[in-house]
Scaffold this motif. Sequence first.
Motif, short mmCIF file in Angstrom:
data_model
loop_
_atom_site.label_atom_id
_atom_site.label_comp_id
_atom_site.label_asym_id
_atom_site.label_seq_id
_atom_site.Cartn_x
_atom_site.Cartn_y
_atom_site.Cartn_z
N TYR A 1 0.83 -1.20 0.00
CA TYR A 1 0.00 0.00 0.00
C TYR A 1 0.87 1.26 0.00
O TYR A 1 0.64 2.20 -0.77
CB TYR A 1 -0.92 -0.03 1.22
N GLU A 2 1.88 1.27 0.86
CA GLU A 2 2.78 2.42 0.90
C GLU A 2 3.55 2.55 -0.42
O GLU A 2 3.80 3.66 -0.90
CB GLU A 2 3.76 2.28 2.07
N ASP A 3 3.91 1.42 -1.01
CA ASP A 3 4.58 1.46 -2.31
C ASP A 3 3.68 2.11 -3.35
O ASP A 3 4.15 2.90 -4.19
CB ASP A 3 4.96 0.04 -2.77
N ALA A 4 2.39 1.77 -3.33
CA ALA A 4 1.46 2.35 -4.30
C ALA A 4 1.39 3.86 -4.15
O ALA A 4 1.39 4.60 -5.15
CB ALA A 4 0.08 1.72 -4.14
N LEU A 5 1.32 4.33 -2.93
CA LEU A 5 1.26 5.78 -2.69
C LEU A 5 2.55 6.45 -3.16
O LEU A 5 2.51 7.54 -3.77
CB LEU A 5 1.03 6.06 -1.21
N ASN A 6 3.67 5.81 -2.88
CA ASN A 6 4.96 6.38 -3.32
C ASN A 6 5.08 6.39 -4.84
O ASN A 6 5.63 7.34 -5.43
CB ASN A 6 6.12 5.58 -2.71
N MET A 7 4.58 5.35 -5.48
CA MET A 7 4.64 5.29 -6.93
C MET A 7 3.78 6.39 -7.56
O MET A 7 4.13 6.95 -8.60
CB MET A 7 4.21 3.91 -7.42
N ALA A 8 2.66 6.69 -6.93
CA ALA A 8 1.83 7.80 -7.42
C ALA A 8 2.59 9.11 -7.33
O ALA A 8 2.54 9.94 -8.25
CB ALA A 8 0.53 7.87 -6.62
N ASP A 9 3.32 9.31 -6.24
CA ASP A 9 4.13 10.53 -6.11
C ASP A 9 5.19 10.61 -7.20
O ASP A 9 5.43 11.69 -7.77
CB ASP A 9 4.80 10.57 -4.73
N ILE A 10 5.82 9.47 -7.49
CA ILE A 10 6.83 9.43 -8.55
C ILE A 10 6.20 9.78 -9.90
O ILE A 10 6.79 10.50 -10.71
CB ILE A 10 7.48 8.03 -8.61
N PHE A 11 4.98 9.30 -10.12
CA PHE A 11 4.27 9.60 -11.37
C PHE A 11 4.07 11.11 -11.53
O PHE A 11 4.37 11.68 -12.59
CB PHE A 11 2.92 8.88 -11.37
N TYR A 12 3.58 11.76 -10.48
CA TYR A 12 3.31 13.19 -10.58
C TYR A 12 4.61 13.99 -10.78
O TYR A 12 4.64 14.97 -11.53
CB TYR A 12 2.56 13.67 -9.34
N LYS A 13 5.68 13.55 -10.12
CA LYS A 13 6.97 14.22 -10.32
C LYS A 13 7.46 14.04 -11.75
O LYS A 13 8.05 14.93 -12.35
CB LYS A 13 8.01 13.66 -9.34
N GLY A 14 7.16 12.86 -12.32
CA GLY A 14 7.59 12.58 -13.68
C GLY A 14 6.89 13.44 -14.72
O GLY A 14 7.42 13.66 -15.82
N LEU A 15 5.71 13.92 -14.39
CA LEU A 15 4.97 14.78 -15.31
C LEU A 15 5.54 16.19 -15.36
O LEU A 15 5.34 16.91 -16.34
CB LEU A 15 3.49 14.85 -14.91
N GLN A 16 6.25 16.57 -14.31
CA GLN A 16 6.78 17.92 -14.24
C GLN A 16 7.78 18.16 -15.38
O GLN A 16 8.67 17.36 -15.62
CB GLN A 16 7.45 18.16 -12.89
N GLY A 17 7.59 19.26 -16.07
CA GLY A 17 8.44 19.58 -17.19
C GLY A 17 7.94 19.05 -18.52
O GLY A 17 8.53 19.30 -19.57
N HIS A 18 6.83 18.29 -18.45
CA HIS A 18 6.26 17.72 -19.68
C HIS A 18 4.78 18.08 -19.80
O HIS A 18 4.00 17.35 -20.41
CB HIS A 18 6.42 16.19 -19.68
N GLU A 19 4.42 19.20 -19.22
CA GLU A 19 3.01 19.59 -19.17
C GLU A 19 2.37 19.78 -20.54
O GLU A 19 1.16 19.64 -20.70
CB GLU A 19 2.85 20.87 -18.35
N LYS A 20 3.16 20.09 -21.56
CA LYS A 20 2.62 20.29 -22.90
C LYS A 20 2.36 18.96 -23.61
O LYS A 20 1.59 18.93 -24.58
CB LYS A 20 3.57 21.14 -23.74
N GLN A 21 2.99 17.90 -23.14
CA GLN A 21 2.86 16.61 -23.80
C GLN A 21 1.86 15.67 -23.12
O GLN A 21 1.16 14.90 -23.79
CB GLN A 21 4.22 15.90 -23.87
N ALA A 22 1.80 15.70 -21.80
CA ALA A 22 0.98 14.72 -21.07
C ALA A 22 0.44 15.33 -19.79
O ALA A 22 1.02 16.25 -19.22
CB ALA A 22 1.82 13.48 -20.74
N ALA A 23 -0.69 14.78 -19.34
CA ALA A 23 -1.31 15.27 -18.12
C ALA A 23 -2.14 14.17 -17.47
O ALA A 23 -2.65 13.27 -18.14
CB ALA A 23 -2.20 16.49 -18.41
N PHE A 24 -2.26 14.23 -16.17
CA PHE A 24 -3.13 13.32 -15.43
C PHE A 24 -4.57 13.51 -15.87
O PHE A 24 -5.00 14.62 -16.18
CB PHE A 24 -3.01 13.58 -13.93
N ALA A 25 -5.33 12.42 -15.91
CA ALA A 25 -6.77 12.49 -16.14
C ALA A 25 -7.46 11.62 -15.10
O ALA A 25 -7.11 10.45 -14.93
CB ALA A 25 -7.13 12.02 -17.54
#
Length: 256
Positions: free
Chosen positions: A1-25
């Motif tokens: 469960y904690e891994d899942a929460l951490n992986m979500a954080d990694i996902f959001y960090k990975g989107l940073q700097g790529h806002e023109k190409q991809a976004a959470f939905a």
Amino acid sequence: YEDALNMADIFYKGLQGHEKQAAFAGSYTEYLKNKEEGKVSCFLTVEEGGILENKIERLDTLHKKGIRMITLTWNYENCLGYPGCIPEARDKGLKPFGFEALERMEELGIIADVSHLSDGGFEDIYRHCKRPFIASHSDARAVCAHNRNLTDDMLKKLADKGGVTGLNFCGDFLSPDGKCTIDAMLRHIRHMINVGGREVVAIGTDFDGVEGELEIAGCQYMDKLPEAMEKAGFTIGEIEDVCFRNAEKFMERYWG
């Protein structure tokens, strides 16, 4: 469960700097907005509902993190139910917490995914769900008799509830000889359309979970599938339905 929460954080960090190409939905509305802006929509899902560990409040936390679909089981028994890969458990349905979790998931808008779930669990989802559900990566059992695939009855019930199944590229699920070929994919697509209708089939691939040689070995080769479908006599409408429109329609039915 904690891994899942951490992986979500990694996902959001990975989107940073790529806002023109991809976004959470996290909804159909957000998907449409991203599409209009030319962005790839990224959805967060969980494969293995066992991370809930009988704690219903975890669903609220996962939803706040952006999780919008949960595959109820993987290949092991968990707090929600049983997997289809254990022969003696195939007819067993959801556990009491599984019913409780399904109800809360539907309240929150988290899609129930029945891939990996036992046949009995599928029946319980079908009988008790109030919103459409999905089989994110499962093929047709009538074409290849693997327990991870859906029977014709399941395909009809999935379609009856407005759900879709995502074509799985795993060779063991596609063909008795265990080979992943486009011809085998076409057989499954045709069968599923004939049984459940043209809106029941989408693309699941399971690229992150499949081992062995694949004729379509990555998303960069995905154009091979619609090309083969056209050569095999599928209409342009059917090809578009399978490749993207059925998934869009499912999101609209669920979140719209």
